[in-house]
Structure formats: C-alpha cells, structure tokens
Design a protein around this motif. Structure first.
Motif, mmCIF file in Angstrom:
data_model
loop_
_atom_site.group_PDB
_atom_site.id
_atom_site.type_symbol
_atom_site.label_atom_id
_atom_site.label_comp_id
_atom_site.label_asym_id
_atom_site.label_seq_id
_atom_site.Cartn_x
_atom_site.Cartn_y
_atom_site.Cartn_z
ATOM 1 N N THR A 263 0.903 -1.027 0.015
ATOM 2 C CA THR A 263 -0.043 0.137 -0.554
ATOM 3 C C THR A 263 0.596 1.084 0.026
ATOM 4 O OG1 THR A 263 -2.227 -1.160 0.809
ATOM 5 C CG2 THR A 263 -2.257 1.371 1.142
ATOM 6 N N GLY B 15 1.088 3.299 -3.674
ATOM 7 C CA GLY B 15 0.757 5.124 -2.829
ATOM 8 C C GLY B 15 1.900 5.833 -3.239
ATOM 9 N N ALA C 251 -5.057 1.735 4.271
ATOM 10 C CA ALA C 251 -4.881 3.534 3.865
ATOM 11 C C ALA C 251 -5.829 4.668 4.962
ATOM 12 C CB ALA C 251 -5.695 2.958 2.736
ATOM 13 N N SER D 131 -5.207 8.429 0.088
ATOM 14 C CA SER D 131 -6.304 7.716 0.686
ATOM 15 C C SER D 131 -7.880 8.059 0.181
ATOM 16 C CB SER D 131 -6.083 8.056 1.937
ATOM 17 O OG SER D 131 -6.112 9.242 2.826
#
Length: 568
Positions: free
Chosen positions: A10, A14, A57, A290
C-alpha cells in the motif's frame, strides 16, 4: 513462509504513483496535490488493476491528518490573524455561512436528509490552506498585505472547522446519523459536555503543555542528536493527538492542532518545523492518496449535473460572496479578486469532514464522490483563476462604470486630510509599506526630522498612524491615484518597502511620469528581480542577502577596538 505485506504494498504503490502523477501534474502547471489524489483513484477499488488495502490506507491517512493539523498549528500566528482581524473574521464567517447555505439548499433539492446536507454544505465552504500557501508562494505575494488577508481568512476557516469537527460527533444522532442521540438528554447538555471536555483539554495544553513541551525539547536538544529531536517532535504531535482522543474524547485533529500551537511557543519552533517537514509531507501525500481511493470516477458520467452544481458553488458561489464582502469592507478590487481566487477550491478539511461524516452515518459514498470531484476540479482550475486576476481587473475597469466609481469612491482614508501640514507636501519621502522594514525606515525618518507620507493597504494601520499624527494614505500604491494622494509629484524620494517586487514596477512608472527627477529606492529578494526593477527605473535596489553579507563583512573587517565607536 508467506508474510502479509499489504502495508508495504500500500505504501509503495501510494508513494510510487503519487510521485509519477505529481510530477506530471506539475509539468502541466497544476498543483502536485492533483497528482496525489489521482494516484489514490488509480489504486482505489473503483478502478481496474491493483487495489490497495483501504483499511490500512485509512489508518495511514489518520496519521496524515494528525501531522497536517500539527503543521497548521505550528504555523498559526495569533499576531498575524489579529493584524487582519477586521476583514478576515467577519469575511470568513459570513462567506462560510453563505457557502454552507448554498450547499444545504442544493442537497435538499436533491432530496438528501438534513444531516448529510449540512455536512455537504460545510465541506464546500472551506478552502485548502495547503493549496493557498503554495499558490501565494508561486506568485510571490505570500508576504504582501493581500496575501496576509487571504491566509488570515483561511486561518479563521480552519479554526471554525476545528470547532465543527469537535461538535459533529455529539450532534450526529440528532442529525440522523448512525450514532444514536442520548435518550432523554437535551442537545444543549450534550453540547455542553463536549465543550467542557474540549475546554479542559485546551486549559491543560495551555497551562501544562506550554511549560512541559518546551522543557522536554530543550532536554532532547542538549543531546545534540538531530534524529532524537525529530523523534521528540513527531512523538509529541502523535502522542498528544492520541492522548486528547483517549482522555478527553477530543478528535485527533484538534489534539494535533494544539500540539503545534504549543510548540510554536518554544524557541525551537522553527527548527521543529524544518525537522518534521519531510515526515509531515510524506504522510500528507498518503492522506491525499487515501482520499483519492474513496473517489468513484463513475460519478462524473452518472451525475454530471450534480458535479457541475458542486463546482459552481466552489468556483463561483463562495468566490463571488467573498469578493462582495471584501468590497463591502472598503478594500481594493485587487484584494477582493485575490481573496476570491484563494477561496475557489476545497481541500484537506473538506476531506477530513466528509470522512468523519461517513463514519457517523451522515455522508454516503455518492456524497463523498461529489465532494472529491469538486475538490479535484477546483484545485486543478485554481491556478488559472489566479492568472486571470490581472486581465479581469483591467477588463472590469475598462467596461464597468460601476467598478470605476467603486474604486474612486469617497474614502476618508484614501486621501490626506486638509489639516495635513504643508511640510509633508513638498520634498517629502513617500514610504510605501509599513511592515517590518517600513516601520524601521519610518522611525529613522522621524528621528532625523525628515517629513514623509506612508502609503499602506492596511486600513486599521492607516487609522492608527493618523491617530499618532503621521501622514498616511490608505490604498494600493500600484494604483496611480494612491501615489497622487501621497503627493508623489512633489516628493524627493520614493521608498518601496513592500516585499512584492511585481507591484513595485507600476509604482516606479507612476513616480517617473509625475516626477522625472525623483529618487527611487526599492527592496528585492533575488538578482533577477533586482535586474527587472533597475530596468523599470529604480535608482537603488537593496538585495536582502547582499546587504546582510555587506554588513557582516564590515563587522568582521572592523578592528574590535573601533566597533563600539562605529555603532555609537
């Protein structure tokens, strides 16, 4: 043995996508924030391909909220707010009410419940401080008076939103949220209990935090370890935010905000801001990613008219309301247009609010997507609005007799009173700007008995200077009428002490036209600006770094025995 690496994937996805899309956004002259939001859309559940862990997130975003609010508190200056309070406080409050009512009205027309309509309306009423600061910095007007008004306005909005975040959870049950209202308990009692908890937390922070936190920072700083100092700052921010929620029922956001405010009281505040900035920026990126994961792009196709309605409220509704308010408070057209452009976007507080609303059952996914669509579009268009200020201002002056009358209206502060002594009107110095630099110049001129007239955009400051017996004119000195009122035609010198080099050029042009022999002195931040100002006709340009280096060099080369006599 397989390990669960969803946290790593994640974060990696990201950061990686945010970097790529952020670079692309800046190449397209858009804020990098647009790229971060789009990165979240790409790895979100509404687009094909890799889907990041939404639960992780959300927790990373919570840390991002803490550090964002910590940064807001760290840069919150009560003195800066008080300097523009007469325009920023009433302007921000009225503009937020107008924008909220527009949002509530639109949502009610769509058939939404009152709770979701209120959260929706408030989320559209507050602009992004992050986007504004970066826009003002890129234009070089962050330190100008107009820039300070815009920042002060958003500080008031931020404070109002902190209050909303505090009051929304106890009110959620009464607004139709999933959190039930307290049975048999009046709403005022619920609110009173919440405000008492907040008051207790604030009192503890102001009384204990102001003493303990600076002392703790000093003890850590004495170790000489940079990493321990950074760790102390971050641990305090996150620890206070968590503690405030656990002990007082206060939101993470409010706790982190007060942690930043308390730290600002410390002599280490500047170092703390610099040391924690990379970590704050990194988690802020994860926060925006997010948020992007919550956005369903299908809303652009399925509900285009609703998206247009949201964008019109953000770009037109609240901006026009803000511009009219600024003009009603007798500020110049340029200030009104700059403030309205500053507010023509929504950002981090809107995301925090709709996230809180969703957790309380006051905002459904469709509503979240509409707010996020409005944010993406408004942030992307915001730089274009700033670029349109100058041509729009020229167009309005040329085409609108009302605007010309508005700018030429009878304002007692816009001209010198008839009682001004004649010694101010011939061979005087015209001093533009009464900030940190201008104030020192004025003091020196007073001590030397040299007559001078101050031209300043801060109405309250002009009133105060006149009360002290100084000759002062209110208005933007880039406008010829202001310098004419300061009697530039008879002055021996024009001193531009404002930090905005771009606005100095029309001042020089006006001064040279009306008084060809006048001596012009300006300040500049870099060599490129200085060259432009000299080309525009400035006689002497003082470059901040060069003057500092010259003064330090002179001190170094002066024999110790003669320094006292030199300073005397």
């Amino acid at each position: 043995m397989e390990h669960n690496i969803s946290l790593i994937t994640t974060i990696a996805a990201g950061f990686g996508l945010a970097l790529v899309l952020g670079v692309i956004a800046t190449r397209l002259k858009l804020p990098a924030l647009v790229g971060y939001l789009l990165a979240g859309v790409v790895i979100g559940p509404f687009t094909p391909g890799f889907v990041a862990d939404a639960g992780l997130a959300a927790q990373l975003a919570e840390i991002g909220v803490m550090l964002l609010m910590f940064g807001v508190g760290l840069h919150f200056s009560l003195d800066d707010l008080l300097a523009v309070r007469k325009i920023a406080v009433p302007g921000a409050v009225v503009q937020m009410l107008v924008a909220t009512l527009m949002g509530v009205g639109l949502a009610t027309w769509w058939g939404w419940g009152i709770g979701q309509a209120v959260v929706f309306g408030v989320s559209l009423s507050v602009a992004s401080t992050v986007v504004l600061l970066r826009a003002l910095e890129s234009l070089g007007i962050l330190d100008s008076y107009t820039g300070r008004i815009a920042v002060g306005w958003l500080v008031v909005e931020d404070l109002a939103m902190v209050l909303v975040l505090v009051l929304l959870p106890p009110l959620a049950g009464y607004l139709g949220g999933t959190q039930p209202a307290a049975d048999g308990v009046p709403v005022w009692q619920t609110l009173g209990k919440t405000l008492l908890q907040v008051a207790a937390f604030v009192a503890l922070m102001l009384v204990v935090g102001r003493r303990v936190f600076p002392w703790l920072l000093w003890q850590v700083a004495r170790t000489g370890s940079r990493e321990l100092f950074t760790l102390c700052v971050v641990a305090a921010a996150v620890g206070i935010a968590f503690g405030s929620a656990a002990l007082f029922g206060v939101s993470f956001a409010l706790g982190a905000f007060f942690a930043g405010m308390v730290l600002r009281e410390s002599e280490f505040s500047h170092r703390a801001a610099e040391e924690s900035l990379p970590l704050r920026d990194a988690f802020a990126v994860l926060f925006f990613v997010s948020v992007g994961m919550l956005f369903n792009p299908a809303v652009l196709v399925e509900q285009p008219l609703r998206v247009v309605g949201v964008v019109l409220i953000i770009l037109v509704g609240k901006s026009v309301a803000a511009a009219l308010l600024v003009l009603a408070l007798r500020y110049p057209l340029n200030t009104a247009l700059t403030v309205s452009a500053s507010l023509a976007q929504i950002g981090e507080f809107s995301f925090i609010l709709v996230g809180l609303g969703a957790s309380l059952g006051l905002m459904d996914p469709a509503g979240q997507s509409l707010v996020l669509a409005g944010a993406l579009i408004s942030i992307a268009l915001n730089p274009l609005l700033f670029r349109a200020i100058a041509p729009l201002q020229a167009f309005l002056r040329e085409k609108s007799a009302y605007v010309r009358r508005l700018e030429a209206r009878d304002d007692p502060l816009a001209e010198l009173p008839m009682t001004t002594e004649q010694r101010f009107l011939a061979q005087q110095v015209v001093l533009v700007g009464y900030g940190r630099v201008g104030r020192r110049i004025a003091q020196a001129l007073q001590e030397a008995g040299q007559p001078f007239v101050v031209a300043e955009q801060n109405r309250e400051l002009v009133e105060r200077l006149r009360a002290q017996g100084m000759a002062a004119v209110y208005g933007d000195a880039a406008e010829p009428a202001v310098l004419i009122q300061a009697h530039i035609a008879h002055a021996r010198m024009l001193v531009v002490a404002t930090p905005d080099a771009l606005s100095a050029q029309p001042m020089i042009e006006t001064a040279r036209t009306l008084n060809p022999g006048i001596e012009v002195i300006v300040r500049s931040h870099n060599e490129e600006e200085a060259a432009q100002l000299r080309a525009a006709g400035a006689g002497t340009v003082f470059l901040g770094e060069a003057e500092l280096a010259r003064a330090m060099t002179q001190h170094v080369l002066t024999p110790p025995g003669s320094r006292g006599a030199q300073h005397a």
